[in-house]
Write an enzyme that holds these catalytic residues in place. Structure first.
Site, PDB file in Angstrom:
ATOM      1  NE  ARG A  40      -0.043  -9.797  -0.893  1.00  0.00           N
ATOM      2  CZ  ARG A  40      -0.226  -8.738  -0.129  1.00  0.00           C
ATOM      3  NH1 ARG A  40      -1.353  -8.612   0.555  1.00  0.00           N
ATOM      4  NH2 ARG A  40       0.694  -7.797  -0.026  1.00  0.00           N
ATOM      5  NE  ARG A  71       6.664 -13.743  10.791  1.00  0.00           N
ATOM      6  CZ  ARG A  71       6.323 -12.483  10.579  1.00  0.00           C
ATOM      7  NH1 ARG A  71       5.783 -11.779  11.561  1.00  0.00           N
ATOM      8  NH2 ARG A  71       6.532 -11.910   9.419  1.00  0.00           N
ATOM      9  NE  ARG A 116     -14.435  -3.969  -1.702  1.00  0.00           N
ATOM     10  CZ  ARG A 116     -15.654  -3.635  -1.275  1.00  0.00           C
ATOM     11  NH1 ARG A 116     -16.671  -3.600  -2.113  1.00  0.00           N
ATOM     12  NH2 ARG A 116     -15.842  -3.315  -0.016  1.00  0.00           N
ATOM     13  NE  ARG A 147      -5.185  -0.096   5.845  1.00  0.00           N
ATOM     14  CZ  ARG A 147      -4.107  -0.400   5.162  1.00  0.00           C
ATOM     15  NH1 ARG A 147      -3.179  -1.182   5.702  1.00  0.00           N
ATOM     16  NH2 ARG A 147      -3.915   0.058   3.939  1.00  0.00           N
ATOM     17  CD  GLU A 180      -7.394   1.622   4.067  1.00  0.00           C
ATOM     18  OE1 GLU A 180      -7.467   0.520   3.474  1.00  0.00           O
ATOM     19  OE2 GLU A 180      -6.307   2.136   4.437  1.00  0.00           O
ATOM     20  CE1 TYR A 213      -2.449  -5.206  -2.821  1.00  0.00           C
ATOM     21  CE2 TYR A 213      -0.383  -6.390  -2.557  1.00  0.00           C
ATOM     22  CZ  TYR A 213      -1.259  -5.411  -2.154  1.00  0.00           C
ATOM     23  OH  TYR A 213      -0.931  -4.608  -1.090  1.00  0.00           O
ATOM     24  CG  ASP A 219       3.642  -5.792  -1.779  1.00  0.00           C
ATOM     25  OD1 ASP A 219       2.607  -5.149  -1.537  1.00  0.00           O
ATOM     26  OD2 ASP A 219       3.894  -6.900  -1.264  1.00  0.00           O
TER      27      ASP A 219
END
Length: 372
Positions: free
Chosen positions: A173, A177, A249, A279, A300, A348, A350
């Site tokens: 995921r 680049r 988690r 984060r 977090e 998972y 989105d």
């Protein structure tokens, strides 16, 4: 009219409820054990500052599916938003995902795209032909140095184990680049609803044939009261955990408030293993069309999911998948319950994937449940 029960007032449940109610053939009851709609997408305005808070962590809507994009925009205006994530490692701030700027900054170079490709190819571990683990996948892609800098510590904190113990699929995921494009996503459409996600879901659920009951847990004993049930809760909970609990988690947050601006960006990762949190998200930066004199930010932290915690990320380790198979075999034997969403399918997903699957699930059901 047939009575339908939808368990869960997140995107999955709301989309299915709306799809069925608008046919005029069903009375849809939506229940949720929390005190609010929206699930982990829940947003709310802070009463003191007016800042829109993402209560369960950052959510940026992104999709290349025009049908899904048009669907959510029926319920609120999604204002364009580009997610530009930063990462702090060893006292330096870098752009994520790894891009040409990250590579040049990290190595002190001024590579062209072609030079960077050659450099990273040389850094990649050529002995790994078929990566099986997260660690092997990362080392094959970007080499030891970038792996240690941006993936090792963060992943160990996020998942609570060595990256060598995680499947390679998790890393697929995360793109690399060879341009200066620091947009975290590749999708055509990206945005954040002007009035927040809970507003969107409230609008989806607003229909004369839909009732919503909060603070109400699902009981299997109620199944006979309904023509059909759409279940979006944890699949293992539906079966009272009799094959065991699936591994997740979860995350928790420490909230801080101050004047001004804390970090100048919505999300900054902390890749060093020595930093306990993964984060920091600063919520006012998710609505750049607004301005505030004060700020609210969350640190977090990640941990194992106990019986009282909200599950976030399915671990899907070998033992989990064996347990999941046992539950899925039982699902196949049930005729009047549909399982959908992240928790009920233990994947998972989105937001855009959840909406797309919910629309398809409702369509399949309506095709089969043809009026006599």
């Amino acid at each position: 009219m047939k009575k339908i029960l939808v368990v869960g007032a997140g995107f999955s449940g709301a989309v299915v409820a709306n799809s069925l109610a608008k046919t005029g053939r069903y009375l849809v009851e939506v229940i949720d054990e929390r005190s609010h709609i929206g699930g982990n997408c829940h947003t709310e305005k802070d009463p003191d500052t007016g800042i829109m808070i993402h209560k369960y962590g950052p959510h940026i809507f992104h999709t290349s599916n025009e049908v899904v994009w048009d669907y959510v925009n029926r319920f609120d205006r999604f204002i364009p938003f580009v997610n530009r994530v930063k990462s702090v490692y060893n006292g330096q701030v870098y752009s994520l995902p790894i891009n040409l700027h990250t590579i040049n900054q990290f190595y002190g170079k001024a590579f062209s795209p072609a030079e960077a490709i050659d450099w990273i190819k040389e850094k990649g571990d050529k002995s790994i032909l078929d990566p099986k683990t997260f660690e092997e996948q990362a080392k094959k892609f970007v080499g030891e140095e970038l792996y240690k800098a941006f993936f090792y510590g963060y992943t160990k904190k996020q998942w609570g184990c060595e990256p060598a113990d995680l499947p390679a699929s998790i890393l697929k995921r995360l793109p690399v680049r060879f341009s200066y494009d620091d947009n975290y996503y590749n999708d055509r459409f990206q945005g954040i609803p002007e009035n927040g996600y809970s507003y969107v879901i409230e609008k989806i659920l607003t229909h004369k044939f839909i009732t919503v009951k909060l603070n109400e847990k699902f009981s299997n004993e109620s199944r006979s009261n309904y023509h059909h049930i759409f279940y979006t809760g944890p699949i293992d909970a539906f079966f009272s955990f009799h094959h065991g609990r699936l591994g997740y988690r979860t995350v928790f947050f420490k909230e801080y408030r101050k004047d001004g601006d804390h970090q100048g960006n919505p999300v900054i990762n902390y890749a060093d293993e020595s930093v306990p949190y993964t984060r920091i998200h600063e919520h006012k930066h998710f609505t750049p069309w607004e301005s505030f004199d004060k700020t609210i930010y969350f640190e977090e932290y990640s941990k194992e999911t106990s019986e009282v915690d909200i599950p976030y990320y399915p671990k899907r380790l070998e033992g989990d998948l064996k347990i999941l198979k046992l539950y899925e075999e039982e699902v196949e034997q049930i005729k009047n319950v549909s399982f959908l969403g992240r928790l009920a399918t233990y994947r998972y997903l989105d937001m855009h994937q959840i909406i797309e699957e919910a629309l398809e699930c409702a369509e399949r059901y309506l095709e089969k449940d043809v009026p006599v």
